[in-house]
Design an enzyme around this catalytic site. Structure first.
Site, PDB file in Angstrom:
ATOM      1  N   ASN A 105       0.416  71.695  81.202  1.00  9.04           N
ATOM      2  CA  ASN A 105      -1.006  71.615  80.854  1.00  9.04           C
ATOM      3  C   ASN A 105      -1.140  70.797  79.579  1.00  9.04           C
ATOM      4  O   ASN A 105      -0.842  71.297  78.489  1.00  9.04           O
ATOM      5  CB  ASN A 105      -1.568  73.030  80.660  1.00  9.04           C
ATOM      6  CG  ASN A 105      -3.018  72.999  80.208  1.00  9.04           C
ATOM      7  OD1 ASN A 105      -3.688  71.971  80.311  1.00  9.04           O
ATOM      8  ND2 ASN A 105      -3.510  74.126  79.701  1.00  9.04           N
ATOM      9  N   HIS A 137      -8.461  79.170  82.743  1.00 10.21           N
ATOM     10  CA  HIS A 137      -7.618  79.135  81.544  1.00 10.21           C
ATOM     11  C   HIS A 137      -8.342  79.855  80.398  1.00 10.21           C
ATOM     12  O   HIS A 137      -9.559  79.744  80.252  1.00 10.21           O
ATOM     13  CB  HIS A 137      -7.310  77.683  81.161  1.00 10.21           C
ATOM     14  CG  HIS A 137      -6.207  77.586  80.155  1.00 10.21           C
ATOM     15  ND1 HIS A 137      -6.408  77.839  78.816  1.00 10.21           N
ATOM     16  CD2 HIS A 137      -4.893  77.301  80.290  1.00 10.21           C
ATOM     17  CE1 HIS A 137      -5.255  77.707  78.170  1.00 10.21           C
ATOM     18  NE2 HIS A 137      -4.317  77.380  79.046  1.00 10.21           N
ATOM     19  N   GLY A 172      -0.271  78.863  72.417  1.00 12.09           N
ATOM     20  CA  GLY A 172      -0.348  77.922  71.296  1.00 12.09           C
ATOM     21  C   GLY A 172      -0.055  78.563  69.944  1.00 12.09           C
ATOM     22  O   GLY A 172      -0.347  77.980  68.907  1.00 12.09           O
ATOM     23  N   SER A 177       3.380  79.749  74.792  1.00  8.52           N
ATOM     24  CA  SER A 177       4.428  79.281  73.876  1.00  8.52           C
ATOM     25  C   SER A 177       5.797  79.194  74.538  1.00  8.52           C
ATOM     26  O   SER A 177       6.817  79.526  73.921  1.00  8.52           O
ATOM     27  CB  SER A 177       4.467  80.156  72.612  1.00  8.52           C
ATOM     28  OG  SER A 177       3.239  80.065  71.918  1.00  8.52           O
ATOM     29  N   LYS A 184      -3.782  69.806  78.190  1.00  9.26           N
ATOM     30  CA  LYS A 184      -4.996  70.151  77.430  1.00  9.26           C
ATOM     31  C   LYS A 184      -5.739  68.867  77.026  1.00  9.26           C
ATOM     32  O   LYS A 184      -5.772  67.909  77.790  1.00  9.26           O
ATOM     33  CB  LYS A 184      -4.652  71.012  76.215  1.00  9.26           C
ATOM     34  CG  LYS A 184      -3.748  72.190  76.574  1.00  9.26           C
ATOM     35  CD  LYS A 184      -3.682  73.224  75.509  1.00  9.26           C
ATOM     36  CE  LYS A 184      -2.623  74.249  75.871  1.00  9.26           C
ATOM     37  NZ  LYS A 184      -2.761  75.482  75.134  1.00  9.26           N
ATOM     38  N   GLU A 192      -8.594  79.232  77.372  1.00  9.47           N
ATOM     39  CA  GLU A 192      -9.343  78.372  76.452  1.00  9.47           C
ATOM     40  C   GLU A 192     -10.725  78.050  77.012  1.00  9.47           C
ATOM     41  O   GLU A 192     -11.671  77.819  76.265  1.00  9.47           O
ATOM     42  CB  GLU A 192      -8.525  77.103  76.145  1.00  9.47           C
ATOM     43  CG  GLU A 192      -7.339  77.444  75.241  1.00  9.47           C
ATOM     44  CD  GLU A 192      -6.194  76.461  75.292  1.00  9.47           C
ATOM     45  OE1 GLU A 192      -6.324  75.382  75.887  1.00  9.47           O
ATOM     46  OE2 GLU A 192      -5.132  76.801  74.726  1.00  9.47           O
TER      47      GLU A 192
HETATM   48  C1  PEP Z   1      -1.236  76.794  78.225  1.00  5.64           C
HETATM   49  O1  PEP Z   1      -1.745  75.733  77.966  1.00  5.64           O
HETATM   50  O2  PEP Z   1      -1.539  77.377  79.247  1.00  5.64           O
HETATM   51  C2  PEP Z   1      -0.250  77.353  77.295  1.00  5.64           C
HETATM   52  C3  PEP Z   1       0.409  78.429  77.641  1.00  5.64           C
HETATM   53  O3  PEP Z   1      -0.085  76.706  76.099  1.00  5.64           O
HETATM   54  P1  PEP Z   1       1.169  76.848  75.097  1.00  5.64           P
HETATM   55  O4  PEP Z   1       2.409  76.661  75.936  1.00  5.64           O
HETATM   56  O5  PEP Z   1       0.980  75.767  74.092  1.00  5.64           O
HETATM   57  O6  PEP Z   1       1.124  78.226  74.514  1.00  5.64           O
END
Ligand code: PEP
Length: 263
Positions: A9, A95, A175, A215, A11, A97
């Site tokens: 992803n 998601h 994140g 993460s 983003k 976010e």
């Molecule tokens: C995500 O974008 O779904 C995600 C888990 O981001 P990150 O790996 O940066 O935590």
């Protein structure tokens, strides 16, 4: 046996000028038997990534990060599922976010899911609890509610035929550099399948791949993939780094081989 999947992803990162090259670099570093790879760039980079991968490595699928819940209409700036056909074959829905930034509710996410399936695309449905909810011992209840809210109006057979994937992403781990333990993620994957069984999935949700997200890095991926109930990862920040993706997909390849998927 369920697929082993690593979905990237990106983003709100990359531009049409550089996304194709990054996708090609990652594709070249992640050619590992038995692992399904998906790259989800921003909407404006979908065509470039699709075209770059079509020649470099057509086995890498392209996904969108979101879709609108209506089919068409007066929704300035939005993208409907039929518009994605030919650009992407996967779509992330729900998601955290987007739940946070766009106020997406489970009901809206459920409608998005329907649009994705109607368009012949493969959905990745994201669920996950907030930190306070986990600390209160309500993580499973929250995720069950999210699943019920998004899936209630859908025939399990239809979602299963579309290859729906569920990504368990604890919000506090996205994140932040803080990740769930493998054991907690596995327990949630089992709770997710139990919830699907309760929603009428005849195989008890056994065929639905569950990914962990939050993460994930090349260092911690093994903790998740050593759990039999976890089928891969949805990767955010680390998915923009070819070295990280190489390590993550290489580890996923070991799981694929152990599951007999790598032939
Ligand atoms: C995500 O974008 O779904 C995600 C888990 O981001 P990150 O790996 O940066 O935590």
């Amino acid at each position: 046996m369920r697929d082993v999947i690593v979905a990237a992803n990106w983003k709100m990162h990359t531009t049409p000028a550089d996304a194709g090259d990054l996708a090609v670099t990652i594709a070249a570093r992640t050619r590992v038997a038995g692992v399904t790879r998906v790259i989800c760039p921003p909407f404006v980079c979908l065509a470039g990534v699709r075209d770059a991968l079509a020649t470099a490595d057509p086995e890498v699928a392209v996904g969108a990060q979101n879709v609108h819940h209506e089919l068409a209409g007066a929704h300035t700036g939005e993208i409907a599922a039929p518009m994605l056909v030919g650009l992407a074959t996967w779509v992330i829905v729900g998601h955290s976010e987007r739940r946070r930034d766009a106020g997406e509710t489970d009901a809206i996410i459920g409608r998005k899911l329907g649009r994705v399936v109607d368009a012949g695309l493969r959905p990745i449905l994201c669920v996950g609890e907030q930190l306070a909810e986990r600390e209160d011992g309500r993580a499973v209840a929250v995720v069950e509610d999210q699943l019920r809210g998004a899936l209630a109006d859908h025939e399990p057979e239809r979602l299963a035929a579309a290859g729906m994937v569920i990504a368990y992403e604890p919000v506090w781990a996205i994140g932040t550099g803080r990740n769930a333990t493998g054991a907690d993620a596995a327990a949630m994957a089992e709770a997710i399948r139990a919830a699907l069984a309760g929603l009428g999935w005849s195989d008890g949700g056994d065929g639905v791949p569950v990914l962990y997200g939050g993460s994930v890095t090349s260092v911690n991926i093994g903790e998740f993939l050593s759990e039999a109930s976890i089928d891969g990862a949805l990767v955010g920040g680390a998915s923009l780094k070819p070295d990280e993706m190489a390590g993550i997909v290489a580890r996923a390849g070991l799981t694929a081989a152990a599951r007999g998927l790598a032939a």
